[in-house]
Design a protein around this motif. Structure first.
Motif, PDB file in Angstrom:
ATOM      1  N   PRO A 291      15.676 -11.799   7.745  1.00 45.63           N
ATOM      2  CA  PRO A 291      16.649 -12.724   7.127  1.00 45.63           C
ATOM      3  C   PRO A 291      16.071 -13.401   5.882  1.00 45.63           C
ATOM      4  N   PRO A 292      16.900 -13.551   4.854  1.00 42.97           N
ATOM      5  CA  PRO A 292      16.454 -14.289   3.669  1.00 42.97           C
ATOM      6  C   PRO A 292      16.224 -15.766   4.030  1.00 42.97           C
ATOM      7  N   GLY A 293      15.447 -16.452   3.249  1.00 47.10           N
ATOM      8  CA  GLY A 293      15.127 -17.853   3.529  1.00 47.10           C
ATOM      9  C   GLY A 293      16.326 -18.774   3.481  1.00 47.10           C
ATOM     10  N   TRP A 294      17.361 -18.398   2.768  1.00 46.29           N
ATOM     11  CA  TRP A 294      18.545 -19.236   2.634  1.00 46.29           C
ATOM     12  C   TRP A 294      19.570 -18.979   3.731  1.00 46.29           C
ATOM     13  N   LEU A 295      19.271 -18.045   4.664  1.00 46.40           N
ATOM     14  CA  LEU A 295      20.203 -17.717   5.750  1.00 46.40           C
ATOM     15  C   LEU A 295      19.752 -18.417   7.025  1.00 46.40           C
TER      16      LEU A 295
END
Length: 169
Positions: A85-89
């Motif tokens: 997962p991306p850090g913003w998710l």
């Protein structure tokens, strides 16, 4: 008695003298036109301010929408956002409330991603598997996301846009 009669005649002559009435009428018209001019200037200034604020608001909404589309594009580029997962998710739906989204600076452990647009950010929340799509064993599972975009240029207001996003993998 004769003096009183002369005084009355002088005052009657003074009353019938209309030499200054044109100037007074012209001054009254000028005062009226000045008041109308000032009032119309104030109305024009208010209309310009309204148009300026409307333009700033629309720009903020479009920029926030652009940030959500950018986040959706980044999410689409991941083959399986659950594995990497991306850090913003954010995967914990209960961690982010509507109040947190309104405050935005109080997101807790969630980290907003910076958009390529200036003064814009995005944040995604994984909402889980969409109900009713797992009956077909051979097909992909549909996962739901909420993606938020926020535009907040200094002294120009703030706009937050939310979109729902479905992704099959």
């Amino acid at each position: 008695m004769r003096e009183k009669l002369k005084a009355l005649q002088k005052s009657a002559l003074f009353m019938n003298n209309e030499d200054g009435s044109v100037i007074i009428a012209a001054l009254l018209v000028l005062v009226l036109l000045t008041i109308v001019g000032i009032a119309s200037t104030n109305v024009s200034n208010n209309e310009i301010q309204i148009a300026s604020h409307t333009t700033a608001y629309q720009m903020n909404v479009y920029r926030a929408e652009g940030a959500t589309i950018e986040a959706a594009t980044l999410l689409e580029a991941e083959s399986d956002p659950l594995l990497n997962p991306p850090g913003w998710l954010e995967s914990d739906v209960d961690l982010i409330s509507d109040q947190n989204i309104r405050d935005w600076d109080n997101l807790g452990s969630a980290t907003a991603g910076n958009s390529t647009l200036e003064d814009t950010e995005y944040l995604g929340i994984y909402t889980g598997v969409v109900p009713g799509n797992t009956l077909n064993m051979g097909s992909s599972t549909i996962h739901g996301y909420r993606i938020y975009g926020r535009s907040s240029p200094p002294e120009r207001g703030t706009a937050v846009v939310q979109i729902g996003y479905l992704m099959a993998f």
